[in-house]
Design an enzyme around this catalytic site. Sequence first.
Site, short mmCIF file in Angstrom:
data_model
loop_
_atom_site.label_atom_id
_atom_site.label_comp_id
_atom_site.label_asym_id
_atom_site.label_seq_id
_atom_site.Cartn_x
_atom_site.Cartn_y
_atom_site.Cartn_z
CD GLU A 177 116.33 -33.44 8.94
OE1 GLU A 177 117.09 -34.00 8.11
OE2 GLU A 177 115.63 -32.43 8.69
CE1 TYR A 215 147.65 -35.69 6.06
CE2 TYR A 215 148.99 -34.68 4.37
CZ TYR A 215 148.81 -35.66 5.33
OH TYR A 215 149.79 -36.60 5.54
CD GLU A 268 120.95 -27.39 -0.71
OE1 GLU A 268 120.80 -27.63 0.51
OE2 GLU A 268 120.17 -27.81 -1.59
CE LYS A 309 119.68 -34.20 6.36
NZ LYS A 309 118.79 -33.03 6.26
#
Length: 127
Positions: A29, A61, A81, A106
Site C-alpha cells: 500500500e 470551497y 482514521e 478506501k
Amino acid sequence: MTDIHSRRADSIVLTGLRVRANHGVFDFERADGQDFVVDVTAWLDLAPAAAGDDLAATVHYGDLAEEVVAAVERDPVDLIETVAERVASTVLAHEPVDAVEVTVHKPQAPISVPFGDVAVRITRSRP
C-alpha cells in the site's frame, strides 16, 4: 454532547474528492499507493456571506478542496482514521467553520471478501 445537525443548518459540502496517496499498514500500500475518496461537510453560518455577497465572509470551497487533497497526499500513515483527523484539522483551521464531518473511503482496501465500500467517518467541532 449536542448534535451538530441541530445546532447548525448551514454547510459547505465537498463530495467525492479523489486523492492518490500511500496510506496503509501493508508495504504494498505504501509502495504502490491507492485511491482515497473524501467527503467533507463543514458547518458554518453562511448568512453573512449571503447577505453581503462576500466571499471573505465564508470559506472558498475551491481552496478548501485543494487543502483537503494536500492533507491527504502528505506524510503516509497506517490508518485512514489518522487521515480523517488530519482533514478535520485542516477544515477547522478556517475560522468561520464551527464543526466538520469527514468521511474517508478506501475503495481498494485489502479485504479478502467482496465489498461495496470501506470508510471511516468522524465529526469534530471547535472546543
